[in-house]
Design a protein around this motif. Structure first.
Motif, PDB file in Angstrom:
ATOM      1  N   ARG A 188      30.491  41.188  53.741  1.00 20.86           N
ATOM      2  CA  ARG A 188      31.711  41.005  52.951  1.00 20.86           C
ATOM      3  C   ARG A 188      32.045  39.514  52.833  1.00 20.86           C
ATOM      4  NH1 ARG A 188      35.507  45.178  52.246  1.00 20.86           N
ATOM      5  NH2 ARG A 188      37.175  43.637  52.462  1.00 20.86           N
ATOM      6  N   LYS A 214      37.074  42.763  43.559  1.00 15.72           N
ATOM      7  CA  LYS A 214      36.380  43.637  42.615  1.00 15.72           C
ATOM      8  C   LYS A 214      36.653  43.245  41.174  1.00 15.72           C
ATOM      9  CE  LYS A 214      37.644  47.807  43.517  1.00 15.72           C
ATOM     10  NZ  LYS A 214      37.667  49.280  43.341  1.00 15.72           N
ATOM     11  N   THR A 232      34.840  52.722  43.614  1.00 14.03           N
ATOM     12  CA  THR A 232      33.843  51.830  44.212  1.00 14.03           C
ATOM     13  C   THR A 232      34.522  50.850  45.159  1.00 14.03           C
ATOM     14  OG1 THR A 232      32.403  51.964  42.267  1.00 14.03           O
ATOM     15  CG2 THR A 232      32.069  50.103  43.739  1.00 14.03           C
ATOM     16  N   THR A 233      33.938  50.665  46.328  1.00 18.08           N
ATOM     17  CA  THR A 233      34.496  49.735  47.305  1.00 18.08           C
ATOM     18  C   THR A 233      33.618  48.491  47.423  1.00 18.08           C
ATOM     19  OG1 THR A 233      33.262  50.648  49.184  1.00 18.08           O
ATOM     20  CG2 THR A 233      35.382  51.696  48.626  1.00 18.08           C
ATOM     21  N   ASP A 269      32.673  47.308  50.187  1.00 20.12           N
ATOM     22  CA  ASP A 269      31.673  47.629  51.208  1.00 20.12           C
ATOM     23  C   ASP A 269      30.427  48.243  50.577  1.00 20.12           C
ATOM     24  OD1 ASP A 269      33.129  46.675  53.355  1.00 20.12           O
ATOM     25  OD2 ASP A 269      34.101  48.601  53.754  1.00 20.12           O
ATOM     26  N   GLU A 270      30.608  49.068  49.561  1.00 22.19           N
ATOM     27  CA  GLU A 270      29.453  49.678  48.894  1.00 22.19           C
ATOM     28  C   GLU A 270      28.656  48.629  48.114  1.00 22.19           C
ATOM     29  OE1 GLU A 270      30.721  54.227  47.855  1.00 22.19           O
ATOM     30  OE2 GLU A 270      31.832  52.636  46.838  1.00 22.19           O
TER      31      GLU A 270
END
Length: 219
Positions: free
Chosen positions: A52, A62, A39-40, A42-43
């Motif tokens: 962001r 994260k 998972t990023t 950005d997602e």
């Protein structure tokens, strides 16, 4: 003329809180569906439709958003402990603070909250970077709790081991109860609260009574 400054500030703060909650919810959903590493950021921000830059107003990365719920719980507990009556014995204050927080969580529990908690706990334990961060947070939480117990008892933190021993005992009971709760089939907060009480009863017998591998003898 009606003064709207206070109202505007209140609305702005509520919007910030909603944005933060939305980011945590989106991050957890993505972590559980795709995995933490896959998972990023950005997602996560795309799921909430923010930038962001907005994400980094609330979280360092994260790791922090993944541990957000656990950190919120620790903050609630410390607030509850600080608010306990000054004449309560240290262990009583710890136990009643925990009961108070669990009662609050139970009152706000939404559908699937227990299952979500279970999956996030397993994700944290199975992800080395999150497990390491969780352990660091726990150590820091224990330090703050011990400092609060020392303050309540008029002790000097760092020079008397009793607050640290008591807080370590508290977390040991909580960890054993939590593990047993997760292994069960019914993940609801009220059941966890009852299990914690039972675990404390067993701990009391272990510390003051006799027991065998087959049974605990209560006097």
């Amino acid at each position: 003329m009606r003064d709207t400054a206070g109202t505007t500030t209140g609305l702005r703060e509520r919007k910030k809180e909603r944005t933060r909650e939305a980011l945590v919810d989106a991050a957890q959903e993505l972590f559980l569906r795709k995995g933490y590493d896959a998972t990023t950021i950005d997602e996560i921000v795309a799921a909430v439709e923010v930038s962001r830059r907005t994400f980094f107003r609330y979280f360092a990365g994260k790791e922090e958003v993944a541990l957000a719920r656990a950190m919120e719980f620790e903050a609630l507990f410390l607030d509850a402990l600080t608010s306990r009556p000054a004449d309560e014995a240290p262990l009583t204050a710890l136990r009643r603070a925990g009961t108070e927080v669990f009662a609050r969580v139970a009152g706000e529990e939404r559908d699937g909250a227990g299952r979500e908690f279970l999956h996030m706990r397993r994700l944290i334990e199975d992800t080395p970077v999150l497990l390491a961060a969780s352990l660091r947070n726990m150590i820091e939480s224990e330090r703050r709790m011990a400092e609060e117990i020392a303050r309540r008892e008029g002790l000097t933190p760092g020079t008397d081991r009793r607050p640290a021993l008591l807080v370590t005992l508290y977390h040991s009971v909580m960890r054993v109860a939590m593990d047993e709760w997760i292994e069960g089939e019914v993940l609801e907060v009220a059941g966890l609260a009852r299990l914690i009480d039972d675990t404390w009863d067993d701990m009391g017998v272990l510390l003051t009574g006799r027991w065998t591998a087959g049974e605990i003898r209560r006097s």
